[in-house]
Design a protein around this motif. Structure first.
Motif, PDB file in Angstrom:
ATOM      1  N   ARG A 196      74.500  -7.623 -27.306  1.00 38.97           N
ATOM      2  CA  ARG A 196      73.627  -8.515 -28.074  1.00 38.97           C
ATOM      3  C   ARG A 196      72.190  -8.475 -27.549  1.00 38.97           C
ATOM      4  O   ARG A 196      71.239  -8.574 -28.312  1.00 38.97           O
TER       5      ARG A 196
ATOM      6  N   LYS B 195      62.639 -20.173 -29.792  1.00 38.50           N
ATOM      7  CA  LYS B 195      63.309 -18.984 -30.332  1.00 38.50           C
ATOM      8  C   LYS B 195      62.625 -17.734 -29.782  1.00 38.50           C
ATOM      9  O   LYS B 195      61.950 -16.996 -30.501  1.00 38.50           O
TER      10      LYS B 195
ATOM     11  N   ARG C 107      77.953 -19.396 -27.990  1.00 37.86           N
ATOM     12  CA  ARG C 107      77.150 -20.080 -29.006  1.00 37.86           C
ATOM     13  C   ARG C 107      75.785 -19.420 -29.074  1.00 37.86           C
ATOM     14  O   ARG C 107      75.128 -19.213 -28.057  1.00 37.86           O
ATOM     15  N   ASP C 108      75.385 -19.099 -30.301  1.00 35.95           N
ATOM     16  CA  ASP C 108      74.109 -18.431 -30.514  1.00 35.95           C
ATOM     17  C   ASP C 108      73.012 -19.487 -30.720  1.00 35.95           C
ATOM     18  O   ASP C 108      73.149 -20.364 -31.563  1.00 35.95           O
TER      19      ASP C 108
ATOM     20  N   GLU D 251      63.959 -28.676 -35.235  1.00 33.69           N
ATOM     21  CA  GLU D 251      64.915 -28.576 -36.341  1.00 33.69           C
ATOM     22  C   GLU D 251      65.827 -29.792 -36.372  1.00 33.69           C
ATOM     23  O   GLU D 251      66.043 -30.429 -35.336  1.00 33.69           O
TER      24      GLU D 251
ATOM     25  N   ASP E  60      68.503 -24.980 -25.364  1.00 27.09           N
ATOM     26  CA  ASP E  60      67.672 -24.679 -26.544  1.00 27.09           C
ATOM     27  C   ASP E  60      66.190 -24.773 -26.165  1.00 27.09           C
ATOM     28  O   ASP E  60      65.379 -23.934 -26.534  1.00 27.09           O
TER      29      ASP E  60
ATOM     30  N   ASP F 182      70.080 -19.348 -32.073  1.00 29.65           N
ATOM     31  CA  ASP F 182      69.330 -19.356 -33.331  1.00 29.65           C
ATOM     32  C   ASP F 182      70.208 -19.728 -34.525  1.00 29.65           C
ATOM     33  O   ASP F 182      69.850 -20.572 -35.330  1.00 29.65           O
ATOM     34  N   SER F 183      71.383 -19.089 -34.638  1.00 30.78           N
ATOM     35  CA  SER F 183      72.233 -19.337 -35.810  1.00 30.78           C
ATOM     36  C   SER F 183      73.198 -20.489 -35.562  1.00 30.78           C
ATOM     37  O   SER F 183      73.802 -21.002 -36.505  1.00 30.78           O
TER      38      SER F 183
ATOM     39  N   PRO G  90      63.870 -15.794 -36.155  1.00 33.03           N
ATOM     40  CA  PRO G  90      64.502 -16.531 -37.252  1.00 33.03           C
ATOM     41  C   PRO G  90      63.492 -17.370 -38.011  1.00 33.03           C
ATOM     42  O   PRO G  90      63.766 -17.799 -39.129  1.00 33.03           O
TER      43      PRO G  90
ATOM     44  N   TRP H 124      72.179 -17.527 -25.322  1.00 27.19           N
ATOM     45  CA  TRP H 124      73.629 -17.666 -25.466  1.00 27.19           C
ATOM     46  C   TRP H 124      74.193 -18.680 -24.461  1.00 27.19           C
ATOM     47  O   TRP H 124      73.893 -18.605 -23.263  1.00 27.19           O
TER      48      TRP H 124
ATOM     49  N   TRP I  98      66.134  -7.608 -32.680  1.00 28.68           N
ATOM     50  CA  TRP I  98      66.004  -9.052 -32.854  1.00 28.68           C
ATOM     51  C   TRP I  98      64.744  -9.325 -33.676  1.00 28.68           C
ATOM     52  O   TRP I  98      63.731  -8.657 -33.519  1.00 28.68           O
TER      53      TRP I  98
ATOM     54  N   ALA J 257      75.980 -20.197 -34.494  1.00 24.83           N
ATOM     55  CA  ALA J 257      77.341 -19.693 -34.719  1.00 24.83           C
ATOM     56  C   ALA J 257      78.073 -19.621 -33.382  1.00 24.83           C
ATOM     57  O   ALA J 257      77.472 -19.344 -32.340  1.00 24.83           O
TER      58      ALA J 257
END
Ligand code: ATP
Length: 454
Positions: free
Chosen positions: A443, A344, A421-422, A333, A398, A424-425, A451, A404, A448, A427
């Motif tokens: 979580r 992921k 920190r997520d 990405e 990653d 996948d998103s 994504p 997380w 799940w 966020a």
């Protein structure tokens, strides 16, 4: 359905596995041994999670299945009774020119030694022999002296260990069909054309379950296990459009099977078997009764009912499933103008659940990060990581699929909160340290979905 995989290729998976310590070519310092692999730290954690999910689905989510761990070495008669000694063969041809051996039924997919690369038999110089059967079993010798009667075999499947324990399990468990016996362990096949990384190796791990049922119920249970096994992969995040159930044509069926379906996955090499579900009838118990002289049947003392159960077998490969999860999770990405590679993975499969990262290596941040790590690691596979910039550490996590990352910054020391920190998103959420274990647990327990499905 998609015809080809997205960004992922087998080369990219192999490179990531080596780079991040999932899987290494075996005996590398000696030049390697073809198609054998060693699992490193993250590979062990990932494959263990795959096997744990399989055990959980079998033993915890079904109360009619029990566990077994049988020996790899078994009496040679086991393999006579099972048909492996006589029939576990692949047709092979040898090339007299390049001295290579090929599977006769795969010639069109294989490369021959000639350059430019050709399929075996295509080049003028190729000189192939007639096809001959080649037994896939690894033979070894039991005891210090190699003499007649000392030959034994490394098991080519875990299933036979289950059949030969049918009577033991029936007696101790007092089960009544339908019930199952599950086993996970190494199997060995002298594959002629291993390859495609851990898709086909000579030493691999299987996850097999034999489900014994009253003969009249075999069809119903065959359908049940087909759906159940297909859905297991979906529940663990495999995209449904990259998964299919393929019923074997009658001419593909083994002689004992009245129905076999493969769960197939869209690997970078194309649609290929991930798991087989077979309706084996009473073949195995009947054969072992005949060869051992022990009656392998179900007898109900109350009603006097007596029969040889039929068997439904879901047979999966732990390494092949691990490869499918890696392939399905792999993504590349653009994030803020730079590329990231990310796995992921379903959080339950991820090798590391939480990484704890102090922003700087001073001002009390490492100490607080250690405290947070200590609290988390009692519940989750946690990694403390202080090396390099925080951006580099995010990229590293990653790539190994850590869902997380918990960051400790100057604010953490002031008000005992951290950012989560997520993966996948991307966020980031601020969470009080005292609530962190519960936050991660919630979580991890949440539903799940990949994504990559958008
Ligand atoms: P294939 O057609 O790919 O050779 P198979 O039908 O012979 O597989 P089974 O005997 O049904 O395989 O074994 C069950 C599972 O074990 C397969 O679906 C696969 O996941 C795994 N498996 C079989 N052979 C290998 C191997 N050589 N390397 C890795 N996994 C394997």
């Amino acid at each position: 359905m998609p015809e080809t995989q997205d960004v992922v290729t087998m080369e990219k998976i192999v490179a990531l596995c080596k780079r991040r310590g999932f899987i290494f070519p075996s005996s590398e310092i000696y030049g390697g041994l073809g198609s054998t692999y060693d699992y490193g730290h993250y590979g062990v954690l990932l494959k263990n999670n795959v096997k744990a999910e399989w055990w959980r689905a079998m033993l915890q989510e079904h109360d009619d299945i029990v566990a077994l761990d049988s020996a790899i070495l078994q009496h040679p008669r086991v393999w006579e009774a099972s048909g492996h000694l006589a029939g576990f063969t692949d047709p092979m041809v040898d090339c007299r020119t390049c001295k290579q051996r090929f599977r006769a039924d795969h010639l069109g997919e294989l490369q021959c030694g000639q350059k430019p690369s050709k399929h075996p038999g295509e080049a003028e110089q190729c000189d192939l022999t007639e096809a001959r059967d080649f037994n896939l079993m690894f033979e070894t010798t039991v005891g210090p002296v190699k003499e007649s009667g000392s030959a034994a075999y490394l098991r080519p499947e875990t299933a036979q260990g289950i059949f030969i324990n049918f009577k033991n399990v029936l007696q101790f468990s007092r089960k009544k069909p339908p019930f199952g016996i599950a086993q996970v362990g190494k199997s060995f096949r002298n594959e002629i054309t291993p390859g495609n990384f851990i898709f086909r190796t000579r030493e691999f791990e299987q996850m097999e379950m034999e489900f014994f049922v009253p003969p009249a119920e075999a069809g119903r249970w065959y359908d049940y296990w087909k759906t159940e096994r297909h859905d297991w992969y979906v529940r663990l995040g495999i995209r449904p459009d990259h998964l299919t159930l393929r019923e074997h044509d009658p001419d593909e069926l083994s002689h004992y099977s009245s129905g076999t379906s493969d769960v197939e996955y869209l690997f970078p090499i194309g649609w290929s078997e991930l798991e087989g579900i077979a309706n084996r009838g009473d073949f195995d118990l009947t054969q072992h009764t005949e060869y051992s002289g022990e009656k392998l049947e179900y007898f109900d003392q109350g009603s006097g009912e007596r029969y040889v159960p039929h068997v439904i077998e879901p047979a999966a490969g732990a390494d092949r499933a691990t490869l499918a999860f890696l392939v399905d999770a792999y993504d590349e990405e653009d994030v803020d103008g730079s590329q990231r590679t990310v796995l992921k993975l379903h959080p339950r499969l991820a090798p590391v659940k939480v990484a704890v990262l102090p922003l700087v290596r001073k001002d009390g941040q490492p100490e607080l990060a250690r405290e947070v790590t200590d609290a988390l690691k009692r519940r989750f596979q946690t990694e403390y990581d202080e090396s390099g910039t925080v951006g580099k550490r995010y990229r590293r996590h990653d790539e190994i699929g850590t869902p997380w990352c918990v960051t400790i910054d100057h604010e953490s020391l002031e008000n005992r909160t951290v950012t989560v920190r997520d993966r996948d998103s991307l966020a980031q959420e601020r969470v009080p340290i005292d609530e962190l274990v519960g936050h991660i647990a919630a979580r991890l327990a949440a539903d799940w979905r990949s994504p990559k499905l958008g």
